[in-house]
Each structure stands twice: as structure tokens, then as C-alpha cells.
Design an enzyme around this catalytic site. Sequence first.
Site, PDB file in Angstrom:
ATOM      1  N   ASN A  51      61.644   5.938  23.561  1.00 12.48           N
ATOM      2  CA  ASN A  51      62.409   6.564  22.476  1.00 12.48           C
ATOM      3  C   ASN A  51      63.670   7.269  22.963  1.00 12.48           C
ATOM      4  O   ASN A  51      64.656   7.333  22.230  1.00 12.48           O
ATOM      5  CB  ASN A  51      61.500   7.572  21.753  1.00 12.48           C
ATOM      6  N   LYS A 111      71.994  -0.748  22.422  1.00  9.09           N
ATOM      7  CA  LYS A 111      70.821  -0.948  21.569  1.00  9.09           C
ATOM      8  C   LYS A 111      70.590  -2.445  21.306  1.00  9.09           C
ATOM      9  O   LYS A 111      69.444  -2.907  21.256  1.00  9.09           O
ATOM     10  CB  LYS A 111      70.977  -0.177  20.254  1.00  9.09           C
ATOM     11  N   ASP A 123      65.677  13.017  34.216  1.00 13.56           N
ATOM     12  CA  ASP A 123      66.913  12.564  33.583  1.00 13.56           C
ATOM     13  C   ASP A 123      67.022  11.054  33.778  1.00 13.56           C
ATOM     14  O   ASP A 123      67.064  10.574  34.921  1.00 13.56           O
ATOM     15  CB  ASP A 123      68.106  13.276  34.231  1.00 13.56           C
ATOM     16  N   TYR A 156      77.298   2.286  22.303  1.00 13.88           N
ATOM     17  CA  TYR A 156      75.921   2.544  21.839  1.00 13.88           C
ATOM     18  C   TYR A 156      75.337   1.275  21.222  1.00 13.88           C
ATOM     19  O   TYR A 156      74.211   0.881  21.526  1.00 13.88           O
ATOM     20  CB  TYR A 156      75.957   3.678  20.827  1.00 13.88           C
TER      21      TYR A 156
HETATM   22  N1  LIG Z   1      68.614  10.286  14.613  1.00 16.29           N
HETATM   23  C1  LIG Z   1      68.987   9.101  14.146  1.00 16.29           C
HETATM   24  O1  LIG Z   1      69.514   8.981  13.039  1.00 16.29           O
HETATM   25  C2  LIG Z   1      68.768   7.855  14.960  1.00 16.29           C
HETATM   26  C3  LIG Z   1      69.134   6.641  14.372  1.00 16.29           C
HETATM   27  C4  LIG Z   1      68.933   5.463  15.073  1.00 16.29           C
HETATM   28  C5  LIG Z   1      68.360   5.504  16.329  1.00 16.29           C
HETATM   29  N2  LIG Z   1      68.019   6.700  16.884  1.00 16.29           N
HETATM   30  C6  LIG Z   1      67.405   6.652  18.214  1.00 16.29           C
HETATM   31  O2  LIG Z   1      66.230   7.426  18.202  1.00 16.29           O
HETATM   32  C7  LIG Z   1      65.977   7.945  19.496  1.00 16.29           C
HETATM   33  C8  LIG Z   1      65.743   9.447  19.402  1.00 16.29           C
HETATM   34  O3  LIG Z   1      66.926  10.052  18.897  1.00 16.29           O
HETATM   35  P1  LIG Z   1      66.919  11.478  18.148  1.00 16.29           P
HETATM   36  O4  LIG Z   1      67.698  11.315  16.920  1.00 16.29           O
HETATM   37  O5  LIG Z   1      65.545  12.030  18.071  1.00 16.29           O
HETATM   38  O6  LIG Z   1      67.813  12.299  19.168  1.00 16.29           O
HETATM   39  P2  LIG Z   1      67.635  13.752  19.812  1.00 16.29           P
HETATM   40  O7  LIG Z   1      67.075  14.704  18.820  1.00 16.29           O
HETATM   41  O8  LIG Z   1      68.953  14.018  20.430  1.00 16.29           O
HETATM   42  O9  LIG Z   1      66.538  13.518  20.952  1.00 16.29           O
HETATM   43  C9  LIG Z   1      66.819  12.680  22.036  1.00 16.29           C
HETATM   44  C10 LIG Z   1      65.678  12.718  23.019  1.00 16.29           C
HETATM   45  O10 LIG Z   1      66.005  11.842  24.109  1.00 16.29           O
HETATM   46  C11 LIG Z   1      66.015  12.578  25.319  1.00 16.29           C
HETATM   47  N3  LIG Z   1      67.103  12.140  26.184  1.00 16.29           N
HETATM   48  C12 LIG Z   1      68.389  11.894  25.846  1.00 16.29           C
HETATM   49  N4  LIG Z   1      69.099  11.570  26.940  1.00 16.29           N
HETATM   50  C13 LIG Z   1      68.249  11.620  27.991  1.00 16.29           C
HETATM   51  C14 LIG Z   1      68.381  11.420  29.388  1.00 16.29           C
HETATM   52  N5  LIG Z   1      69.560  11.131  29.961  1.00 16.29           N
HETATM   53  N6  LIG Z   1      67.287  11.561  30.170  1.00 16.29           N
HETATM   54  C15 LIG Z   1      66.102  11.900  29.624  1.00 16.29           C
HETATM   55  N7  LIG Z   1      65.909  12.117  28.315  1.00 16.29           N
HETATM   56  C16 LIG Z   1      66.973  11.981  27.508  1.00 16.29           C
HETATM   57  C17 LIG Z   1      66.206  14.032  24.924  1.00 16.29           C
HETATM   58  O11 LIG Z   1      65.638  14.845  25.927  1.00 16.29           O
HETATM   59  P3  LIG Z   1      66.106  16.387  26.181  1.00 16.29           P
HETATM   60  O12 LIG Z   1      66.432  16.958  24.824  1.00 16.29           O
HETATM   61  O13 LIG Z   1      64.907  17.008  26.812  1.00 16.29           O
HETATM   62  O14 LIG Z   1      67.287  16.348  27.056  1.00 16.29           O
HETATM   63  C18 LIG Z   1      65.460  14.106  23.590  1.00 16.29           C
HETATM   64  O15 LIG Z   1      64.104  14.330  23.793  1.00 16.29           O
HETATM   65  C19 LIG Z   1      67.194   7.562  20.344  1.00 16.29           C
HETATM   66  O16 LIG Z   1      66.914   6.418  21.099  1.00 16.29           O
HETATM   67  C20 LIG Z   1      68.254   7.242  19.308  1.00 16.29           C
HETATM   68  O17 LIG Z   1      69.216   6.346  19.794  1.00 16.29           O
HETATM   69  C21 LIG Z   1      68.222   7.870  16.233  1.00 16.29           C
END
Ligand SMILES: NC(=O)c1ccc[n+]([C@@H]2O[C@H](COP(=O)([O-])OP(=O)(O)OC[C@H]3O[C@@H](n4cnc5c(N)ncnc54)[C@H](OP(=O)(O)O)[C@@H]3O)[C@@H](O)[C@H]2O)c1
Length: 257
Positions: free
Chosen positions: A87, A156, A61, A152
Site C-alpha cells: 500500500n 502506478k 524508508d 506517478y
Molecule cells: N488517497 C487517495 O485518494 C489515493 C488515491 C489513489 C491511490 N492512493 C494510493 O493509496 C496508497 C496510500 O495512500 P494514502 O492516501 O493513504 O497516503 P498517506 O496518508 O500519505 O499514507 C502513505 C503511507 O505510505 C507510507 N510511505 C510513503 N512513502 C514512503 C516511503 N518512502 N517509505 C516508506 N513508507 C512510505 C507512509 O508512511 P509514513 O507516513 O510512516 O512516512 C504512509 O503510511 C498509496 O499507494 C497511494 O498512491 C491513494
Amino acid sequence: MTDHTELAGRRVLVTGATHGIGRSIARAFAAAGATVVLHGRDADAGNRLALELSGSFVAADLEDPGAPARIVDAATEGGQLDVVVNNAGFEVEAAVDALVPEILTRLLRVNVQAPVEIIRLALPHLERSDGAAIVNVTSIHESVPVEANGGYAAAKAALAAFTRTAAIELGPRGVRINNLAPGAVRTSMNDHLIHQVGEERFARWIPLGRVGDVDDVAQAALFLAGPASRYVTGTTLTVDGGYSQHLVRYAPDPGTA
Ligand SMILES: NC(=O)c1ccc[n+]([C@@H]2O[C@H](COP(=O)([O-])OP(=O)(O)OC[C@H]3O[C@@H](n4cnc5c(N)ncnc54)[C@H](OP(=O)(O)O)[C@@H]3O)[C@@H](O)[C@H]2O)c1
């Protein structure tokens, strides 16, 4: 699709690889022949993916201050580490009045402090690689504001600023570092928003006409990690279908805007 076989044999750490964008990035690197070290909290999902990709998984975590050291230890087992993809991240919707210190601390801890610490610890290993690259997954909100997203966005933006500074220091040491800023990508992070707005309506805000797919981001990560981007460092690659350019974002009805 570009052939990324030049990444074969590289050892790549992907944080937050258990779901969403990170899982797709890990699959893309593995398909290119890289050895992947996966990180996340969900051990079932992480171990399953590690098995699928013949990689390894480390559970931690990122709110835990000891997590970066455990992750880098696992990633550098055997000595080699070529690519770090920071990521893992999360978002909390909180207007200014609701942005209490507990929430802000968690946002900064996971989205900035942990990736910076991972980079600091991984650096001696990356410096030994002849193809070292760091990819920090930020967000279009590193520069484009939306309501109730200040914590957030601040996190970022901080990571993005760190990247630009680190590029100056790390370039002469043979390590490239860039930001990858996704727009709206369908994952559990924003499923509710896309559902709430309606996918068709949401897509009208996006010049390329659709919500992003995790593989759109994964392909950009391969580019930033591989030799095709050998002269690219200290920048942000926005992968959003043009979403952040569309200033009518806040029109009540994007169809008539
Ligand atoms: N989806 C979008 O539209 C979007 C847009 C802009 C930027 N992003 C960025 O892209 C990245 C991935 O996001 P996503 O959309 O794929 O989100 P997601 O599906 O919620 O996946 C997030 C990932 O980060 C891990 N994570 C979150 N908090 C954590 C913590 N405290 N410790 C360890 N691991 C943690 C989760 O691990 P577990 O599930 O195993 O807990 C999961 O593998 C993030 O940095 C997000 O800010 C996403």
C-alpha cells in the site's frame, strides 16, 4: 458489512500502515482476526498502531534499497506469511518539464521497485500458505490521466502491468495477485486538493456523490485478500465511487456539466 472471519489466523503484511488507507486496511485485517505486520517510516505512529492491533511494526524508508529485505524479514518471523498488501506510496505533482530524474527515480523506487522486490522476497513464504494473496494498491491514475501527474501515473501503471504478468506466473503456484485502485480518498495525500476544490463540489464529480473514505478501500482489500475472491487474479478492482467513469471531470463547473 461482510464477515471476514475466514481471515482469522492469517499473517498479513501491510506497507504504509502508519497513516491513511494503509492504517485502515491494517485495522480491518486485525478486526477480522488476522495478525498484522505494519510498515511505515513514522515509528511513533507505527508502534502506537501495533500496540492497538496487537501486531508488530517495522520502520523502513522504501527509498532505501535494503528496505524490502528488512520488511520481509520482519513479516516472515516465525515462517508464516499469507497476505501482502503493498500500500505504501506517494505522489508528486510535476508537469512534464518539471519531471526531473530525481523525482521520477523516487516515484518509481517507492511505487514500483520496492513493492516488486517485497513480492519477490515474500514469494517462498506465500507459496507455503493455502490462502496466499497479494494486493497492490495502485490508483485510478494507473489508467486515467490527469495533468502534472505523469511520473506517478507511470509508476502506478507499471505496478499494475507487473501484477497482470505476475498473475500468470503465480496462479499455478497458488498465489493470487490483484491491483486495488482507489479514486479520491480523504487522506493527507489529497486533503489539499479536496480542500482547494471544495468537498461538496468535488463530490459532484463522483457518481456515488461523496469523496471516498479509507474504510471503503479497506473493505475492498479484505475482499481481494480473502476466499470471497478465490477465482480473481491479475485484475484491477477500482474503488472510486464511479469517479473514473465520469468524463466531465474537467468541466469548469461540474454542477452545470
Ligand atoms: N488517497 C487517495 O485518494 C489515493 C488515491 C489513489 C491511490 N492512493 C494510493 O493509496 C496508497 C496510500 O495512500 P494514502 O492516501 O493513504 O497516503 P498517506 O496518508 O500519505 O499514507 C502513505 C503511507 O505510505 C507510507 N510511505 C510513503 N512513502 C514512503 C516511503 N518512502 N517509505 C516508506 N513508507 C512510505 C507512509 O508512511 P509514513 O507516513 O510512516 O512516512 C504512509 O503510511 C498509496 O499507494 C497511494 O498512491 C491513494
